[in-house]
Design a protein around this motif. Structure first.
Motif, PDB file in Angstrom:
ATOM      1  N   GLN A 155       0.841  -1.187   0.000  1.00  0.00           N
ATOM      2  CA  GLN A 155       0.000   0.000   0.000  1.00  0.00           C
ATOM      3  C   GLN A 155       0.878   1.239   0.000  1.00  0.00           C
ATOM      4  N   THR A 156       0.340   2.321  -0.559  1.00  0.00           N
ATOM      5  CA  THR A 156       1.094   3.566  -0.643  1.00  0.00           C
ATOM      6  C   THR A 156       0.423   4.670   0.153  1.00  0.00           C
ATOM      7  N   ASP A 157       1.223   5.693   0.457  1.00  0.00           N
ATOM      8  CA  ASP A 157       0.654   6.891   1.064  1.00  0.00           C
ATOM      9  C   ASP A 157       0.336   7.882  -0.050  1.00  0.00           C
ATOM     10  N   ASN A 205       1.968  10.233  -1.159  1.00  0.00           N
ATOM     11  CA  ASN A 205       3.136  10.576  -1.982  1.00  0.00           C
ATOM     12  C   ASN A 205       3.634   9.395  -2.812  1.00  0.00           C
ATOM     13  N   GLY A 206       2.946   8.264  -2.747  1.00  0.00           N
ATOM     14  CA  GLY A 206       3.346   7.103  -3.512  1.00  0.00           C
ATOM     15  C   GLY A 206       4.389   6.235  -2.846  1.00  0.00           C
ATOM     16  N   LEU A 207       4.743   6.523  -1.603  1.00  0.00           N
ATOM     17  CA  LEU A 207       5.713   5.700  -0.872  1.00  0.00           C
ATOM     18  C   LEU A 207       5.020   4.426  -0.416  1.00  0.00           C
ATOM     19  N   ALA A 208       5.589   3.278  -0.747  1.00  0.00           N
ATOM     20  CA  ALA A 208       4.916   2.002  -0.530  1.00  0.00           C
ATOM     21  C   ALA A 208       5.580   1.189   0.570  1.00  0.00           C
TER      22      ALA A 208
END
Length: 289
Positions: free
Chosen positions: A107-109, A111-114
């Motif tokens: 899953q990502t936040d 900002n796209g950080l997974a």
């Protein structure tokens, strides 16, 4: 150290002189092409899956392929021969960041950080039937004009999100109603317990403050007739703090729009009665996102 420097310089020089660089292959298919197993054809652009399976490639448009020389996205990882009737599937990706665990998903936040996380899930929400335990409609049209809805003891607490809401209630018609008489009884949901209000939620059908659904009330027996209203609809709760959903019935005056005659029974005190304790009643919501 000198060997490393010479290798880097030669790589830079070769890269500047050639539009394509191949490692372990003299037949590169992209800007940078590695053939780890040294099994690629020496010419042509037709590669089998086995030949591509150990390749890494970077294309002129910046797309990178692992296990394929034809990447379709910025990073295209393939570990299965999709051309086979019964392909053998292999693991094509691994991320070990300390959050890995059986059953978790990536899953990502914002900002796209997974990272690996448990699947977000919400359990079924059960409503309750409580006070007022018994509700009667009013027999005076003048009262109905000022009190158009009757609050019944059916409530459910919902957090933000979309739900399929299911409600079933049993409603009695009194003994003195004429046999065969019927009318339509609408059901309303509200975020207020004093009036019909959709603040904090909306119907996905766009019904606004209109009735959620309803049922036909029919006098089908000589004594008190029990009727069932049941229905479902999609509700989107937008209030960040969640809401309590209250249930109302339309306040129906005596006989509604039926003209009384001398041959009809004495008008009953109410058009309907709702009991919160009836075992047929149900109220629950299923999260759908």
């Amino acid at each position: 150290m000198k060997k490393n420097i010479l290798f880097i310089l030669s790589f830079i020089i070769c890269g500047g002189l050639s539009a394509q660089v191949g490692v372990n292959t003299g037949n590169p298919q992209g800007t940078f092409h590695i053939d780890a197993d040294k099994n690629n054809p020496t010419s042509g652009s037709t590669f089998t899956f086995a030949e591509q399976n150990n390749d890494v490639i970077v294309m002129p448009d910046g797309k990178m392929g692992i296990g394929t020389i034809h990447p379709d996205t910025k990073l295209d990882i393939r570990s299965v021969d999709a051309t086979l009737t019964n392909p053998t599937y292999n693991t094509g990706f691994r991320l070990v960041d300390g959050n890995e665990k059986t059953g978790r998903v990536l899953q990502t936040d914002a900002n796209g950080l997974a990272t690996w996380k448990d699947i977000s899930k919400r359990d079924i929400v059960i409503g309750r039937f409580s006070a007022p335990p018994r509700v009667f409609s009013d027999n005076d049209p003048a009262v109905v004009a000022t009190v158009p809805y009757k609050l019944i003891g059916a409530t459910i607490n919902l957090k933000p999100g979309k739900y399929a809401v299911y409600l079933g209630i049993s409603v009695y018609l009194p003994v003195s109603y004429p046999l065969g008489y019927s009318y339509y009884l609408p059901v309303f949901f509200s975020s207020s317990n004093t009036s019909i209000d959709t603040t904090g939620f909306s119907y996905q059908s766009g019904a606004g403050t209109a009735a959620a659904f309803g049922g036909r009330m029919v006098k089908n027996r000589g004594n008190t007739s029990l009727n069932m209203i049941q229905g479902s609809l999609i509700v989107n709760v937008t209030n960040p703090a969640g809401i309590t959903l209250y249930t109302f019935l339309k306040n129906i005056p005596l006989y509604n729009d039926v003209t009384l005659t001398a041959t009809q029974p004495t008008p009953p005190l109410t058009s309907y009665r709702f009991d919160a304790g009836n075992w047929e009643n149900f109220f629950y919501a299923l999260p759908i996102n």
